[in-house]
Design a protein around this motif. Structure first.
Motif, mmCIF file in Angstrom:
data_model
loop_
_atom_site.group_PDB
_atom_site.id
_atom_site.type_symbol
_atom_site.label_atom_id
_atom_site.label_comp_id
_atom_site.label_asym_id
_atom_site.label_seq_id
_atom_site.Cartn_x
_atom_site.Cartn_y
_atom_site.Cartn_z
ATOM 1 N N GLY A 62 3.719 -32.759 -52.348
ATOM 2 C CA GLY A 62 4.577 -31.691 -51.875
ATOM 3 C C GLY A 62 5.850 -32.205 -51.221
ATOM 4 N N LEU A 63 6.807 -31.299 -51.048
ATOM 5 C CA LEU A 63 8.088 -31.673 -50.470
ATOM 6 C C LEU A 63 8.716 -30.459 -49.803
ATOM 7 C CD1 LEU A 63 10.642 -32.112 -53.434
ATOM 8 C CD2 LEU A 63 8.407 -31.053 -53.683
ATOM 9 N N SER A 64 9.693 -30.729 -48.925
ATOM 10 C CA SER A 64 10.378 -29.665 -48.203
ATOM 11 C C SER A 64 11.787 -30.131 -47.884
ATOM 12 C CB SER A 64 9.623 -29.322 -46.906
ATOM 13 O OG SER A 64 10.222 -28.239 -46.224
ATOM 14 N N ASN A 110 18.366 -32.967 -45.343
ATOM 15 C CA ASN A 110 17.169 -33.810 -45.312
ATOM 16 C C ASN A 110 16.089 -33.299 -46.271
ATOM 17 O OD1 ASN A 110 18.215 -35.523 -43.245
ATOM 18 N ND2 ASN A 110 17.652 -33.973 -41.729
ATOM 19 N N LEU A 111 15.386 -34.235 -46.866
ATOM 20 C CA LEU A 111 14.235 -33.945 -47.709
ATOM 21 C C LEU A 111 13.049 -34.723 -47.181
ATOM 22 C CD1 LEU A 111 13.947 -33.689 -51.534
ATOM 23 C CD2 LEU A 111 12.529 -35.358 -50.361
ATOM 24 N N PHE A 112 11.906 -34.052 -47.068
ATOM 25 C CA PHE A 112 10.658 -34.683 -46.639
ATOM 26 C C PHE A 112 9.699 -34.661 -47.825
ATOM 27 C CE2 PHE A 112 12.767 -32.810 -43.018
ATOM 28 C CZ PHE A 112 12.819 -33.875 -42.126
ATOM 29 N N LEU A 113 9.173 -35.810 -48.178
ATOM 30 C CA LEU A 113 8.384 -35.941 -49.397
ATOM 31 C C LEU A 113 7.042 -36.584 -49.100
ATOM 32 C CD1 LEU A 113 9.679 -36.920 -52.874
ATOM 33 C CD2 LEU A 113 7.745 -38.180 -51.947
ATOM 34 N N CYS A 114 5.968 -35.916 -49.526
ATOM 35 C CA CYS A 114 4.615 -36.430 -49.332
ATOM 36 C C CYS A 114 4.276 -37.415 -50.438
ATOM 37 C CB CYS A 114 3.606 -35.278 -49.351
ATOM 38 S SG CYS A 114 3.832 -34.068 -48.032
ATOM 39 N N GLU A 115 3.763 -38.583 -50.049
ATOM 40 C CA GLU A 115 3.416 -39.621 -51.008
ATOM 41 C C GLU A 115 1.902 -39.845 -51.089
ATOM 42 O OE1 GLU A 115 5.075 -41.087 -53.304
ATOM 43 O OE2 GLU A 115 6.913 -42.064 -52.620
ATOM 44 N N GLY A 116 1.113 -38.779 -50.817
ATOM 45 C CA GLY A 116 -0.338 -38.913 -50.913
ATOM 46 C C GLY A 116 -0.860 -39.950 -49.936
ATOM 47 N N ASN A 117 -1.649 -40.889 -50.440
ATOM 48 C CA ASN A 117 -2.210 -41.948 -49.587
ATOM 49 C C ASN A 117 -1.170 -42.965 -49.139
ATOM 50 O OD1 ASN A 117 -4.801 -40.891 -49.707
ATOM 51 N ND2 ASN A 117 -5.346 -42.076 -51.522
#
Length: 401
Positions: free
Chosen positions: A321-323, A328-335
């Motif tokens: 997911g991302l926001s 600014n962008l925040f990006l989830c990289e899982g583990n």
């Protein structure tokens, strides 16, 4: 007899998926079974005492409250007036639930194949006000008798997957950013609200509900889409629908009759999408049902929504997911953690990573008005993000291990 046989086969299938792999620690998995529609509707629904979540799913914020879905079980409700000290106020038990959205103090949630509406105007006395039946029928089994696939958690040794696939309950049903009288959810959403309509996506459908009278959601119709639909995101009277083969763009100028404007195609991949201004940000990743994919962030110019154009591609580790907010962008990289980027220059995003918190497992993220909310396997984190290059942890809601 037929039902027992199917249950046995599904159980063996679940075991087979997790056989022959290296084991090193415990984790929760889901065993698949079946239940009749009649039995499903007899299951208890409603508020119970506050409990600790065993797993986290979708996250959603509305006013001063944070809602955390526990897949297939229900919704944990936290008073998040102070993000440094979120207070667990109760658990809304909803079997088969994986998604939610809130509009004018009415919470909408899936209950297997049904849509439920709850009045949350008094958090001390939440009441169910409507059930809309048979609207998420992608969960029906084949045959004349109506049975549903259900999931039961069990504790097993942690696995390293080598072959085969296992169903992720969140794949079947997933809320996006809204303003005004609605709340705000993450990019992995399958429920979203716009112009007094609730839009939901399933495996191959876009469904519409009239919620002008919030407590009386009315199903209007379902629009058939290609298989592999995953997420939905609203922006400026348009719906951006992520699939494992591309992104559909629908106009909601007439909100009761969405019209498809275009499809932006990509390789087979899991595909959440968020939109800001004239750009869409799409993450593609490997894993689960997306084994043939690449791990990357794509930036798409959608100024002309009938002709979306890719302008940049950036390699990532395993983006989920991302926001976005501001530049600014925040990006989830899982583990692999969570990353923040400056997106002021769309063609230089990879060169402008601001921070990488590698110790935070992340699945989805909301840049909310009070905090950056990140959900992952081990819990829900909140950060002060006034400085996107120096995220400061405010709190963490841990899951029960």
């Amino acid at each position: 007899m037929k039902k027992n046989l199917i249950n046995a086969l599904l159980f063996l299938f679940a075991l087979a998926v997790f056989t022959g792999c290296k084991k090193d620690e415990y984790e929760r998995i889901q065993i698949v079974k079946m239940i009749s529609v009649k039995e499903m509707r007899a299951l208890p629904v409603g508020m119970t005492k506050a409990v600790q979540a065993k797993r986290t799913g979708k996250i959603y914020i509305y006013n001063n409250y944070l809602f955390i879905n526990e897949p297939n079980e229900g919704i944990h409700i936290y008073n998040n007036t102070n993000p440094s000290v979120p207070v667990n106020v109760g658990f809304l038990q909803i079997p088969g639930n994986v998604d939610l959205a809130v509009h004018n103090n009415i919470l909408y949630a899936d209950n297997f194949i049904d849509l439920l509406a709850f009045d949350i105007s008094n958090m001390n006395n939440i009441k169910q006000v409507k059930r809309v039946t048979d609207v998420f029928n992608q969960l029906y089994s084949a045959g004349a008798e109506k049975y549903l696939y259900t999931y039961k958690d069990t504790l097993v040794k942690k696995q390293t997957y080598k072959k085969g696939m296992f169903y992720d309950a969140a794949y079947f049903s997933n809320a996006s950013s809204q303003g005004g009288s609605s709340g705000q959810g993450g990019s992995m959403a399958r429920f979203t609200l716009m112009n007094d309509y609730l839009y939901t996506v399933g495996m191959n459908k876009l469904s519409l509900f009239d919620v002008k009278t919030a407590s009386n959601p009315t199903f209007l119709k379902a629009i058939n889409l290609d298989w592999g639909v995953e997420t939905i995101f609203p922006h400026e009277n348009k719906l951006f629908i992520g699939t494992n083969r591309g992104m559909h763009i629908f106009s909601t100028t007439d909100p009761a009759n969405p019209v498809k404007l275009s499809t932006y195609s990509h390789i087979f991949a899991c595909d959440p999408v968020v939109v800001q201004g004239k750009y869409a940000y799409v993450t593609l990743r490997t894993g689960n049902l997306c084994r043939q994919a690449s791990n990357q962030l794509e930036v798409v110019d959608i100024e002309d929504p009938t002709k979306p154009q890719q302008i940049a591609v950036y390699p990532m580790q395993n983006p989920h997911g991302l926001s976005t907010i501001g530049d600014n962008l925040f990006l989830c990289e899982g583990n692999y953690g969570i990353k923040s980027f400056s997106i002021a220059n769309k063609t230089k995003i990879a060169d402008n990573m601001l921070q990488h918190l590698s110790n935070v497992k992340s699945f989805d993220v909301i840049a909310g008005p009070k905090s950056l909310i990140v959900t992952g396997d081990d819990g829900v984190y909140q950060f002060n993000y006034n400085n996107a290059a120096n995220l400061t942890q405010l709190s963490v809601i841990k899951v029960q291990l």
